[in-house]
Each structure stands twice: as C-alpha cells, then as structure tokens.
Design a protein around this motif. Sequence first.
Motif, PDB file in Angstrom:
ATOM      1  N   LYS A   3      50.012  43.790  39.718  1.00  0.00           N
ATOM      2  CA  LYS A   3      51.474  43.755  39.721  1.00  0.00           C
ATOM      3  C   LYS A   3      51.994  43.329  38.358  1.00  0.00           C
ATOM      4  N   ALA A   4      53.249  43.672  38.107  1.00  0.00           N
ATOM      5  CA  ALA A   4      53.903  43.192  36.894  1.00  0.00           C
ATOM      6  C   ALA A   4      54.277  41.725  37.080  1.00  0.00           C
ATOM      7  N   GLY A   5      54.758  41.105  36.020  1.00  0.00           N
ATOM      8  CA  GLY A   5      55.119  39.703  36.104  1.00  0.00           C
ATOM      9  C   GLY A   5      56.172  39.410  37.153  1.00  0.00           C
ATOM     10  N   ASP A   6      57.053  40.407  37.429  1.00  0.00           N
ATOM     11  CA  ASP A   6      58.102  40.209  38.431  1.00  0.00           C
ATOM     12  C   ASP A   6      57.668  40.608  39.836  1.00  0.00           C
ATOM     13  N   GLY A   7      56.400  41.010  40.005  1.00  0.00           N
ATOM     14  CA  GLY A   7      55.888  41.348  41.325  1.00  0.00           C
ATOM     15  C   GLY A   7      55.873  42.829  41.649  1.00  0.00           C
ATOM     16  N   ALA A   8      56.425  43.684  40.771  1.00  0.00           N
ATOM     17  CA  ALA A   8      56.421  45.128  41.017  1.00  0.00           C
ATOM     18  C   ALA A   8      54.995  45.677  40.908  1.00  0.00           C
ATOM     19  N   GLU A   9      54.590  46.513  41.856  1.00  0.00           N
ATOM     20  CA  GLU A   9      53.210  47.019  41.882  1.00  0.00           C
ATOM     21  C   GLU A   9      52.991  48.065  40.796  1.00  0.00           C
ATOM     22  N   LEU A  10      51.952  47.875  40.006  1.00  0.00           N
ATOM     23  CA  LEU A  10      51.568  48.816  38.972  1.00  0.00           C
ATOM     24  C   LEU A  10      50.305  49.576  39.349  1.00  0.00           C
ATOM     25  N   ILE A  11      49.347  48.862  39.957  1.00  0.00           N
ATOM     26  CA  ILE A  11      48.064  49.435  40.364  1.00  0.00           C
ATOM     27  C   ILE A  11      47.811  49.020  41.808  1.00  0.00           C
ATOM     28  N   HIS A  12      47.149  49.884  42.566  1.00  0.00           N
ATOM     29  CA  HIS A  12      46.823  49.550  43.951  1.00  0.00           C
ATOM     30  C   HIS A  12      46.036  48.242  43.996  1.00  0.00           C
ATOM     31  N   TYR A  13      46.310  47.427  45.008  1.00  0.00           N
ATOM     32  CA  TYR A  13      45.729  46.082  45.098  1.00  0.00           C
ATOM     33  C   TYR A  13      44.208  46.109  45.036  1.00  0.00           C
ATOM     34  N   GLN A  14      43.577  46.950  45.833  1.00  0.00           N
ATOM     35  CA  GLN A  14      42.113  46.973  45.868  1.00  0.00           C
ATOM     36  C   GLN A  14      41.518  47.380  44.528  1.00  0.00           C
ATOM     37  N   THR A  15      42.133  48.365  43.873  1.00  0.00           N
ATOM     38  CA  THR A  15      41.663  48.786  42.555  1.00  0.00           C
ATOM     39  C   THR A  15      41.806  47.654  41.541  1.00  0.00           C
ATOM     40  N   ALA A  16      42.944  46.975  41.581  1.00  0.00           N
ATOM     41  CA  ALA A  16      43.180  45.872  40.647  1.00  0.00           C
ATOM     42  C   ALA A  16      42.155  44.757  40.843  1.00  0.00           C
ATOM     43  N   MET A  17      41.835  44.451  42.093  1.00  0.00           N
ATOM     44  CA  MET A  17      40.856  43.401  42.347  1.00  0.00           C
ATOM     45  C   MET A  17      39.455  43.815  41.911  1.00  0.00           C
ATOM     46  N   MET A  18      39.132  45.102  42.028  1.00  0.00           N
ATOM     47  CA  MET A  18      37.835  45.590  41.572  1.00  0.00           C
ATOM     48  C   MET A  18      37.710  45.539  40.054  1.00  0.00           C
ATOM     49  N   ILE A  19      38.847  45.430  39.361  1.00  0.00           N
ATOM     50  CA  ILE A  19      38.834  45.313  37.903  1.00  0.00           C
ATOM     51  C   ILE A  19      38.884  43.843  37.474  1.00  0.00           C
ATOM     52  N   SER A  20      39.795  43.096  38.050  1.00  0.00           N
ATOM     53  CA  SER A  20      40.033  41.726  37.584  1.00  0.00           C
ATOM     54  C   SER A  20      38.933  40.754  37.996  1.00  0.00           C
ATOM     55  N   MET A  21      38.401  40.899  39.216  1.00  0.00           N
ATOM     56  CA  MET A  21      37.396  39.935  39.679  1.00  0.00           C
ATOM     57  C   MET A  21      36.075  40.040  38.911  1.00  0.00           C
ATOM     58  N   PRO A  22      35.521  41.237  38.666  1.00  0.00           N
ATOM     59  CA  PRO A  22      34.309  41.297  37.827  1.00  0.00           C
ATOM     60  C   PRO A  22      34.539  40.744  36.420  1.00  0.00           C
ATOM     61  N   ALA A  23      35.727  40.990  35.863  1.00  0.00           N
ATOM     62  CA  ALA A  23      36.027  40.456  34.536  1.00  0.00           C
ATOM     63  C   ALA A  23      36.051  38.926  34.562  1.00  0.00           C
ATOM     64  N   LEU A  24      36.684  38.352  35.597  1.00  0.00           N
ATOM     65  CA  LEU A  24      36.739  36.894  35.714  1.00  0.00           C
ATOM     66  C   LEU A  24      35.347  36.309  35.933  1.00  0.00           C
ATOM     67  N   LEU A  25      34.569  36.911  36.821  1.00  0.00           N
ATOM     68  CA  LEU A  25      33.221  36.408  37.095  1.00  0.00           C
ATOM     69  C   LEU A  25      32.334  36.494  35.857  1.00  0.00           C
ATOM     70  N   THR A  26      32.463  37.580  35.107  1.00  0.00           N
ATOM     71  CA  THR A  26      31.678  37.714  33.879  1.00  0.00           C
ATOM     72  C   THR A  26      32.017  36.603  32.895  1.00  0.00           C
ATOM     73  N   THR A  27      33.307  36.320  32.734  1.00  0.00           N
ATOM     74  CA  THR A  27      33.736  35.253  31.827  1.00  0.00           C
ATOM     75  C   THR A  27      33.153  33.906  32.252  1.00  0.00           C
ATOM     76  N   LEU A  28      33.226  33.611  33.549  1.00  0.00           N
ATOM     77  CA  LEU A  28      32.713  32.331  34.047  1.00  0.00           C
ATOM     78  C   LEU A  28      31.193  32.233  33.900  1.00  0.00           C
ATOM     79  N   ILE A  29      30.494  33.311  34.234  1.00  0.00           N
ATOM     80  CA  ILE A  29      29.028  33.292  34.165  1.00  0.00           C
ATOM     81  C   ILE A  29      28.554  33.109  32.730  1.00  0.00           C
ATOM     82  N   VAL A  30      29.158  33.840  31.789  1.00  0.00           N
ATOM     83  CA  VAL A  30      28.758  33.724  30.390  1.00  0.00           C
ATOM     84  C   VAL A  30      29.084  32.331  29.853  1.00  0.00           C
ATOM     85  N   ALA A  31      30.251  31.789  30.258  1.00  0.00           N
ATOM     86  CA  ALA A  31      30.646  30.461  29.772  1.00  0.00           C
ATOM     87  C   ALA A  31      29.715  29.371  30.295  1.00  0.00           C
ATOM     88  N   VAL A  32      29.248  29.510  31.536  1.00  0.00           N
ATOM     89  CA  VAL A  32      28.440  28.458  32.155  1.00  0.00           C
ATOM     90  C   VAL A  32      26.956  28.638  31.865  1.00  0.00           C
TER      91      VAL A  32
END
Length: 228
Positions: free
Chosen positions: A143-172
């Motif tokens: 979603k945009a900063g104001d909550g408007a949907e830009l990408i489908h929720y499931q697709t967005a989570m499939m992008i953002s969660m692996p990126a977040l997990l990769t950052t955490l795993i590499v950092a730790v």
Amino acid sequence: MQQEFNDPLWRTVLSGAQMLFVAFGALVLMPLITGLDPNVALFTAGLGTILFQIVTGRQVPVFLASSFAFITPIILAKGQFGLAATMGGVMAAGFVYTFLGLAVKIKGTGFIDRLLPPVVIGPVIISIGLAMAPIAANMAMGKAGDGAELIHYQTAMMISMPALLTTLIVAVFGKGIFRLVPIISGVLVGFAMAFYFGVVDTAKIAAAPWFAIPHFTAPEFNWQAILF
C-alpha cells in the motif's frame, strides 16, 4: 582476492554503499510523503554529499539524505503558506544548521549536550520512528503511505517478507564481510522477488530521459512560514 576484501578500503566502500541504499530509500520516501519533487531531493542530496565529502576530506563514508523530522512541518506549512514559502522556511532551517555547525566548531559540543540532552533527543527519535511505522507497514503490505493499494497483498508479502528475513539473517548470522551488508542483501533479495512477480516496470525505466533538469521551486521568504 581474500586480501583485497580484507583491505580497510573495501570495508569503507561497502559501508558507504550500504549507507547509500539506506539513505536513498529515505531520500525518495520523504518527498513522496510530503508531496515534493523527488528529483529535486536527489539533486540537492547529491550536491550536498559532494560538498560534505570535500569539506571533511572524505573521512566519513556518508550519503546525505532527507530528514524525517521535517515531514510534519512541511505538510502543515504547505497547506497554510504554500510550497514557495515552505521552501523558504526549509532554507532558513538550513542556515540555522550551518550556524550551529560553526558554533560547535568554535565552542565544541558541550552547549549542544546541555541544550539537547539525551532525555530530549531520545523521545524525539522515538516519536519519528512511531510516526513512520504505519507507513512502513503499509508499504510492506503493498500500500501507499495513505493506505491506497498499489500491489496485491499476497504479492507484496511474498516480496517484503523474504527481504526482511534476509536482512535479519545476514545481520545476525553473517560472518566477516557479509555481516557488513545486511541492508544491501535485503535490497537485492527484495528486488529479485519484485522482478520475479512482475512488479518492476522496466518500460518506465527505458522511457525515462538520461538527463533532465529537476523542477525547482523558487523559495519565498515569509516570516510566518520561517517561524513556523
């Protein structure tokens, strides 16, 4: 090759590159939230970074970006005084920063520590982070900063969660040189996932001009906007 990567110069380059990625995201996000031109922010940040490196003799691998502390004042000032007067207020704030820098150079940091002790700075940083948290959550959900949907929720989570997990795993768990680049690792994984799901629009990239002049706004010095 191993000796090259152990060289301090490589560490400086990697630290600077990671700072570039971190600051670039904030740099572009800030004008998008406030309704300003991201191209102007990119130009002025690049110019400011070059001046900073010249003045400091390239001692710090830093890329200057936008300050999130200005988001709320800019949004409110734009609605009340207009864009030109708001830019005048931002320039006035920049002059204050310059004078404070000169004062620190002459007098040292003692008076700053007395004027803004940790008990004051801490809550300010916390409030900025809490204000940005909903925006980060919305962007992770497509979603945009104001909550408007830009990408489908499931697709967005499939992008953002692996990126977040990769950052955490590499950092730790990262060892050696890899521990220096958790943000870059997350960015690369996130971009690869976005490209795989067809979110990256290469047509706009191909159509963009190689060189263009940003749409600058001439500042208007309004005392009410400056004091605001």
